[in-house]
Design a protein around this motif. Structure first.
Motif, short mmCIF file in Angstrom:
data_model
loop_
_atom_site.label_atom_id
_atom_site.label_comp_id
_atom_site.label_asym_id
_atom_site.label_seq_id
_atom_site.Cartn_x
_atom_site.Cartn_y
_atom_site.Cartn_z
N PHE A 62 85.60 64.16 65.77
CA PHE A 62 86.53 63.82 64.70
C PHE A 62 86.48 64.80 63.53
N ASN A 63 85.84 65.93 63.74
CA ASN A 63 85.67 66.89 62.65
C ASN A 63 86.99 67.36 62.07
N ASN A 64 87.99 67.58 62.94
CA ASN A 64 89.29 68.07 62.47
C ASN A 64 90.31 66.96 62.29
N ALA A 65 89.90 65.71 62.51
CA ALA A 65 90.84 64.59 62.41
C ALA A 65 91.47 64.47 61.03
N PRO A 66 90.69 64.63 59.93
CA PRO A 66 91.32 64.52 58.61
C PRO A 66 92.44 65.53 58.39
N LYS A 67 92.26 66.76 58.89
CA LYS A 67 93.29 67.78 58.73
C LYS A 67 94.55 67.42 59.50
N LYS A 68 94.40 66.68 60.60
CA LYS A 68 95.54 66.26 61.41
C LYS A 68 96.18 64.98 60.89
N ASN A 69 95.62 64.41 59.83
CA ASN A 69 96.10 63.13 59.29
C ASN A 69 95.91 62.00 60.31
N LEU A 70 94.92 62.18 61.19
CA LEU A 70 94.64 61.20 62.24
C LEU A 70 93.69 60.13 61.72
N ALA A 71 94.09 58.88 61.85
CA ALA A 71 93.28 57.75 61.41
C ALA A 71 92.97 56.86 62.61
N VAL A 72 92.03 55.94 62.42
CA VAL A 72 91.61 55.05 63.51
C VAL A 72 91.49 53.61 62.98
N ILE A 104 77.94 55.79 66.85
CA ILE A 104 79.31 56.23 67.10
C ILE A 104 80.13 56.18 65.80
N ILE A 105 80.10 55.02 65.14
CA ILE A 105 80.92 54.85 63.94
C ILE A 105 80.38 55.69 62.78
N THR A 106 79.06 55.80 62.68
CA THR A 106 78.48 56.62 61.62
C THR A 106 78.89 58.08 61.78
N GLY A 107 78.91 58.57 63.01
CA GLY A 107 79.36 59.94 63.25
C GLY A 107 80.80 60.15 62.81
N MET A 108 81.65 59.14 63.11
CA MET A 108 83.05 59.23 62.68
C MET A 108 83.17 59.16 61.17
N GLN A 109 82.42 58.25 60.54
CA GLN A 109 82.45 58.14 59.08
C GLN A 109 82.03 59.45 58.42
N ASN A 110 81.05 60.09 59.00
CA ASN A 110 80.58 61.36 58.46
C ASN A 110 81.68 62.42 58.54
N ALA A 111 82.42 62.44 59.67
CA ALA A 111 83.51 63.40 59.84
C ALA A 111 84.61 63.17 58.81
N TYR A 112 84.85 61.92 58.48
CA TYR A 112 85.89 61.58 57.51
C TYR A 112 85.38 61.61 56.07
N GLY A 113 84.09 61.85 55.89
CA GLY A 113 83.53 61.85 54.55
C GLY A 113 83.48 60.47 53.94
N GLU A 114 83.25 59.44 54.77
CA GLU A 114 83.29 58.05 54.31
C GLU A 114 81.94 57.35 54.43
N LEU A 115 80.86 58.09 54.32
CA LEU A 115 79.54 57.49 54.42
C LEU A 115 79.04 56.93 53.10
N ASN A 116 79.73 57.22 52.01
CA ASN A 116 79.29 56.75 50.70
C ASN A 116 79.54 55.25 50.56
N SER A 117 78.48 54.46 50.57
CA SER A 117 78.63 53.01 50.51
C SER A 117 78.96 52.52 49.11
N ASP A 118 78.90 53.41 48.11
CA ASP A 118 79.20 53.01 46.73
C ASP A 118 80.67 53.16 46.37
N SER A 119 81.48 53.59 47.33
CA SER A 119 82.89 53.80 47.04
C SER A 119 83.61 52.46 46.89
#
Length: 421
Positions: A172-182, A394-409
């Protein structure tokens, strides 16, 4: 007589001159702006590994999946939301170690009939990471891919476990650039028959065992927002948990409600600030209207809203803060105000500065993946039956690719500027 003839002749000349001008200089054609929504094609892929037969042996999987497909078929005929051009049904197969999607049905009725009668060929090995990688690589703006699977990753030895997170991060590394969501939906079903763990020997599942499976929906972020809004209206499709990845933290605007919810105190709201404040019983109650359809459904439930609301100020007192859906605040809503999906009610007092800032937000509380994930599925005992192999990784790897690992957001943040006078 002659003056009358001359007058009529001049009128006739003017007519032909005007007509000639019109013929020689026709008006420019009006450009027509198309308001048609882009059409989306949907591919439904059923993962057909040997373990999937255990779900087809049960009843809940058949019921939930066919209900989901029926809702999808209904959506394809509804042009008021997402415009679906076609829906096709496939089975995932492996040929020469490469995942392929082979057509298995041409209509929702045919696909559901095969699910209900168990006429789906299973038994192949399905490397989930390779299947997902194929879907991400083949993503296009006007395509939605739906994958139905138990999402048990096949590995050859435990030594590969640490690499799974980085594997899905890479996918999912390039997913954000493709505007691809899940959009990821977790459901459970009765399971019987042979269970095939991620590695090791297969075994017969205990009687009356319940197993989780997933429906993943991958597509353009904007298309998936429309998809989510429509599927959430379903009275029959009720996933137990959901995760939304790649939607980002879009800015959510707010409106001031001047007449609804029994305001306390008076104020003017201009240029983003509250001025001319007049308190009532030393309090000021403000109600904001917001639309929260862009955040996950579970985060819009009343219990989640009340438990995870965020209200603070360094220069005034927060008496209370509540977030209500329109269905709850409806009796207190005045038609002079603009309707929204939700409303934020905040009461403040004791202004200590000339300019006071009141922060309002909703915490993004992540799903407890530890309770749903296991790194050993060699048995289905003692609650392990409800866990999925390496789901957290699996999900943590995807969250990392999307830059969404910050639990304080937060799902949203508002800073209200309230002037003392």
């Amino acid at each position: 007589m002659k003056p009358l003839v001359l007058f009529l002749f001049s009128i006739l000349v003017m007519f032909f001159v005007i007509a000639g001008c019109k013929r020689s200089n026709p008006p420019a054609a009006m450009s027509v702006v198309s308001l048609q929504k882009p059409k989306v094609s949907v591919n439904v892929i059923l993962e057909t590994s040997a373990s999937m037969q255990g779900y087809l042996n049960g009843s809940q999987f058949k019921s939930d999946v066919t209900n989901f497909i029926a809702e999808l078929d209904k959506m394809s005929k509804d042009t008021t939301g997402l415009v679906i051009d076609s829906v096709k049904y496939f089975a995932s197969v492996i040929k020469n170690n490469i995942p392929r999607f082979e057509p298995i049905s041409c209509t929702a009725y045919d696909f559901n009939t095969k699910i209900l009668t168990g006429k789906i060929a299973t038994g192949s090995t399905s490397p989930i990471d390779d299947i997902v990688n194929k879907l991400v690589d083949e993503h296009s703006q006007n395509k939605i891919s739906i994958l139905i699977s138990d999402f048990v990753v096949n590995i050859k030895s435990p030594s590969i476990i640490p690499a799974i997170q980085s594997r899905f991060n890479t996918i999912f590394n390039n997913a954000p650039k493709k505007n691809l969501a899940v959009s990821l939906y977790r459901l459970t079903s009765d399971f019987s028959g042979i269970y095939y763990p991620s590695f090791g020997k297969s075994f017969k599942a205990p009687n009356k065992v319940t197993r989780p499976y997933f429906i993943w929906v991958l597509g353009d972020k904007n298309n998936l927002i429309s998809f989510r809004r429509q599927i959430e209206r379903s009275p029959v499709f009720k996933p137990l948990q959901e995760a939304q990845l790649g939607f980002g933290s879009s800015k959510i605007p707010f409106d001031i409600l001047y007449y609804s919810n029994s305001p306390e105190g008076r104020f003017r709201f201009k240029n983003g600030e509250f001025t001319n404040v007049s308190l009532k019983n030393n309090n000021l109650k403000i109600t904001l209207g917001v639309d929260l359809n862009s955040i996950p459904k579970y985060a819009r439930e009343i219990s989640y809203l009340q438990q995870n609301k965020d209200a603070s100020s360094a220069s005034c007192n927060i008496n209370y803060c509540n977030i209500y859906p329109h269905s709850v605040l409806g009796s207190r809503f005045h038609p002079k105000d603009k309707a929204h999906s939700h409303y934020i009610e905040v009461s403040v007092s004791q202004f200590r500065l000339d300019k006071n800032i009141v922060h309002l937000g909703l915490k993004n509380k992540p799903i407890d993946l530890d309770s749903l994930s296991t790194n050993d599925d060699s048995n289905l005992n003692q609650g392990n039956n409800l866990k999925t192999f390496l789901l957290k990784e699996i999900i943590t790897g995807m969250q990392n690719a999307y830059g969404e690992l910050n639990s304080d957001s937060n799902y949203f943040n508002f800073d209200l500027i309230i002037n003392k006078n």
